[in-house]
Motif scaffolding. Sequence first.
Motif, PDB file in Angstrom:
ATOM      1  N   GLU A 194       7.044 -26.475   2.950  1.00 16.87           N
ATOM      2  CA  GLU A 194       7.538 -26.115   1.687  1.00 16.87           C
ATOM      3  C   GLU A 194       5.927 -27.156   0.876  1.00 16.87           C
ATOM      4  O   GLU A 194       6.344 -26.731   0.063  1.00 16.87           O
ATOM      5  CB  GLU A 194       8.472 -26.889   0.886  1.00 16.87           C
ATOM      6  N   ASN A 195       5.110 -27.405   1.237  1.00 13.52           N
ATOM      7  CA  ASN A 195       3.771 -27.696   0.401  1.00 13.52           C
ATOM      8  C   ASN A 195       4.285 -28.555  -0.404  1.00 13.52           C
ATOM      9  O   ASN A 195       3.899 -27.723  -1.916  1.00 13.52           O
ATOM     10  CB  ASN A 195       2.975 -26.732   0.126  1.00 13.52           C
ATOM     11  N   CYS A 196       4.985 -29.596  -0.243  1.00  9.45           N
ATOM     12  CA  CYS A 196       5.635 -30.229  -1.566  1.00  9.45           C
ATOM     13  C   CYS A 196       4.709 -30.981  -2.548  1.00  9.45           C
ATOM     14  O   CYS A 196       4.017 -31.508  -1.634  1.00  9.45           O
ATOM     15  CB  CYS A 196       6.726 -31.477  -0.556  1.00  9.45           C
ATOM     16  N   HIS A 197       5.382 -30.942  -3.480  1.00  7.25           N
ATOM     17  CA  HIS A 197       3.959 -32.012  -3.976  1.00  7.25           C
ATOM     18  C   HIS A 197       4.324 -33.498  -4.295  1.00  7.25           C
ATOM     19  O   HIS A 197       5.403 -33.652  -3.980  1.00  7.25           O
ATOM     20  CB  HIS A 197       4.523 -31.533  -5.632  1.00  7.25           C
ATOM     21  N   ARG A 198       2.938 -33.806  -3.996  1.00  9.09           N
ATOM     22  CA  ARG A 198       3.527 -35.714  -3.786  1.00  9.09           C
ATOM     23  C   ARG A 198       4.546 -36.315  -4.782  1.00  9.09           C
ATOM     24  O   ARG A 198       4.776 -37.146  -4.942  1.00  9.09           O
ATOM     25  CB  ARG A 198       1.716 -36.273  -3.432  1.00  9.09           C
ATOM     26  N   GLN A 199       3.861 -35.869  -6.294  1.00 10.83           N
ATOM     27  CA  GLN A 199       4.476 -36.397  -7.113  1.00 10.83           C
ATOM     28  C   GLN A 199       6.439 -35.944  -7.542  1.00 10.83           C
ATOM     29  O   GLN A 199       6.502 -36.288  -8.601  1.00 10.83           O
ATOM     30  CB  GLN A 199       3.833 -36.153  -8.681  1.00 10.83           C
ATOM     31  N   GLY A 200       6.747 -35.253  -6.646  1.00 15.54           N
ATOM     32  CA  GLY A 200       8.020 -34.710  -6.981  1.00 15.54           C
ATOM     33  C   GLY A 200       7.799 -33.180  -7.570  1.00 15.54           C
ATOM     34  O   GLY A 200       6.830 -32.863  -7.525  1.00 15.54           O
ATOM     35  N   GLU A 202       9.374 -32.337 -10.068  1.00 14.30           N
ATOM     36  CA  GLU A 202       9.309 -32.140 -11.615  1.00 14.30           C
ATOM     37  C   GLU A 202       7.622 -31.604 -11.857  1.00 14.30           C
ATOM     38  O   GLU A 202       7.174 -31.345 -12.281  1.00 14.30           O
ATOM     39  CB  GLU A 202       9.527 -33.341 -12.318  1.00 14.30           C
ATOM     40  N   ALA A 203       6.289 -32.439 -10.508  1.00 10.36           N
ATOM     41  CA  ALA A 203       5.489 -31.769 -11.061  1.00 10.36           C
ATOM     42  C   ALA A 203       5.301 -30.329 -10.893  1.00 10.36           C
ATOM     43  O   ALA A 203       3.502 -29.971 -10.029  1.00 10.36           O
ATOM     44  CB  ALA A 203       4.481 -32.796 -10.173  1.00 10.36           C
ATOM     45  N   CYS A 204       6.016 -30.037  -9.159  1.00 13.31           N
ATOM     46  CA  CYS A 204       5.756 -28.882  -8.634  1.00 13.31           C
ATOM     47  C   CYS A 204       5.836 -27.282  -9.639  1.00 13.31           C
ATOM     48  O   CYS A 204       6.839 -27.212 -10.412  1.00 13.31           O
ATOM     49  CB  CYS A 204       6.080 -28.901  -7.377  1.00 13.31           C
ATOM     50  N   ALA A 205       4.498 -26.783  -9.033  1.00  9.35           N
ATOM     51  CA  ALA A 205       4.945 -25.264  -9.853  1.00  9.35           C
ATOM     52  C   ALA A 205       5.971 -24.084  -9.300  1.00  9.35           C
ATOM     53  O   ALA A 205       6.113 -23.190  -9.799  1.00  9.35           O
ATOM     54  CB  ALA A 205       3.608 -25.042 -10.137  1.00  9.35           C
ATOM     55  N   CYS A 209      12.106 -22.426  -6.451  1.00  5.86           N
ATOM     56  CA  CYS A 209      12.167 -23.169  -4.604  1.00  5.86           C
ATOM     57  C   CYS A 209      13.379 -23.924  -5.182  1.00  5.86           C
ATOM     58  O   CYS A 209      14.444 -24.471  -5.596  1.00  5.86           O
ATOM     59  CB  CYS A 209      11.062 -24.744  -4.799  1.00  5.86           C
ATOM     60  N   ILE A 210      14.372 -23.486  -3.312  1.00  8.34           N
ATOM     61  CA  ILE A 210      15.281 -23.556  -3.764  1.00  8.34           C
ATOM     62  C   ILE A 210      16.339 -24.342  -3.781  1.00  8.34           C
ATOM     63  O   ILE A 210      17.002 -25.539  -3.615  1.00  8.34           O
ATOM     64  CB  ILE A 210      16.314 -22.575  -2.819  1.00  8.34           C
ATOM     65  N   TYR A 211      15.122 -25.941  -2.606  1.00  5.76           N
ATOM     66  CA  TYR A 211      15.600 -27.017  -2.602  1.00  5.76           C
ATOM     67  C   TYR A 211      15.099 -28.150  -3.834  1.00  5.76           C
ATOM     68  O   TYR A 211      15.139 -28.982  -4.159  1.00  5.76           O
ATOM     69  CB  TYR A 211      14.972 -28.170  -1.726  1.00  5.76           C
ATOM     70  N   ARG A 212      14.572 -27.668  -4.634  1.00  4.54           N
ATOM     71  CA  ARG A 212      14.072 -28.265  -6.042  1.00  4.54           C
ATOM     72  C   ARG A 212      15.033 -29.139  -6.721  1.00  4.54           C
ATOM     73  O   ARG A 212      16.483 -29.362  -6.638  1.00  4.54           O
ATOM     74  CB  ARG A 212      13.824 -27.433  -7.069  1.00  4.54           C
ATOM     75  N   ARG A 213      14.483 -29.879  -7.062  1.00  5.08           N
ATOM     76  CA  ARG A 213      16.285 -31.516  -7.701  1.00  5.08           C
ATOM     77  C   ARG A 213      16.544 -31.629  -8.406  1.00  5.08           C
ATOM     78  O   ARG A 213      16.735 -32.411  -9.304  1.00  5.08           O
ATOM     79  CB  ARG A 213      15.672 -33.039  -7.202  1.00  5.08           C
ATOM     80  N   ASP A 214      15.417 -31.175  -9.677  1.00  5.81           N
ATOM     81  CA  ASP A 214      15.703 -30.875 -11.347  1.00  5.81           C
ATOM     82  C   ASP A 214      17.071 -30.398 -11.797  1.00  5.81           C
ATOM     83  O   ASP A 214      17.752 -30.413 -13.055  1.00  5.81           O
ATOM     84  CB  ASP A 214      15.205 -30.191 -12.165  1.00  5.81           C
ATOM     85  N   THR A 215      17.671 -29.723 -10.983  1.00  8.68           N
ATOM     86  CA  THR A 215      19.146 -28.483 -10.813  1.00  8.68           C
ATOM     87  C   THR A 215      19.830 -29.433 -10.187  1.00  8.68           C
ATOM     88  O   THR A 215      19.902 -28.757  -9.091  1.00  8.68           O
ATOM     89  CB  THR A 215      18.970 -27.703 -11.376  1.00  8.68           C
ATOM     90  N   LEU A 216      21.603 -29.533 -11.280  1.00  6.96           N
ATOM     91  CA  LEU A 216      22.427 -29.936  -9.987  1.00  6.96           C
ATOM     92  C   LEU A 216      23.063 -28.486  -9.584  1.00  6.96           C
ATOM     93  O   LEU A 216      22.747 -27.856 -10.380  1.00  6.96           O
ATOM     94  CB  LEU A 216      22.854 -30.720 -10.265  1.00  6.96           C
TER      95      LEU A 216
END
Length: 216
Positions: A194-200, A202-205, A209-216
């Motif tokens: 997924e080339n995940c952004h190290r800073q999480g 919130e910092a990822c463009a 992404c379906i795994y994104r953690r900012d929305t429940l």
Amino acid sequence: MDQLTKEAIRYLGYGRNAVDEQTLALIADAFDILQSVAGRKSIYRIFCLEHMDGDKIRFGNLEVESKSLAKNMKGCDRIVIFGATLGIGVDQIIRRTSLTDMAKAVVLQACAAAFLEKYCDECQEQIARELREEGRYLRPRFSPGYGDFSIEYQGSITRMLDCAKTIGLTITDSSMMTPTKSVTAVIGASTSKENCHRQGCEACAKKDCIYRRDTL
Ligand code: SF4
């Protein structure tokens, strides 16, 4: 300006405002102090991850029900549980400094937070290298207290890692960490990249992404 200084400035709440020379000097001084007093230690263990009905996941003998964590772990078949600390020396120097120079103590607090994040990033890179050899890729760190992943799981994670013995990290009954500049987290590992952004997230463009953690 290096990344660590930028992070400390962010923690100090400057946003996009210019930082004066005096504060920059305090920051540089704080990092010198932290470098000499921090007793950085970390530990991790890798478990098979089981996805259960609803928003439950299981690893080791622990079951966690959390919508946000289950979403972040979607597609992962391993989970890394992780603990890290800067050690008690950092708490002591912040406490001592706050008695005589509050401004300096505030800067030390912010720099210690940035220092800890950087240390965790370095640890995570090492874990990522190990898992890449078996064809797995890490998701961003996910700590208890994030989303609906209860802060109470700090206790379970520290017990699973035997943190009191291995890195000197304990959790009080009210879920406070001692030393305070410490982190517990879980990190998903998946065979899909997924080339995940190290800073999480919130910092990822990758806004879609379906795994994104900012929305429940
Ligand atoms: S949004 Fe970015 S950082 Fe978050 S899970 Fe997706 S790829 Fe990884």
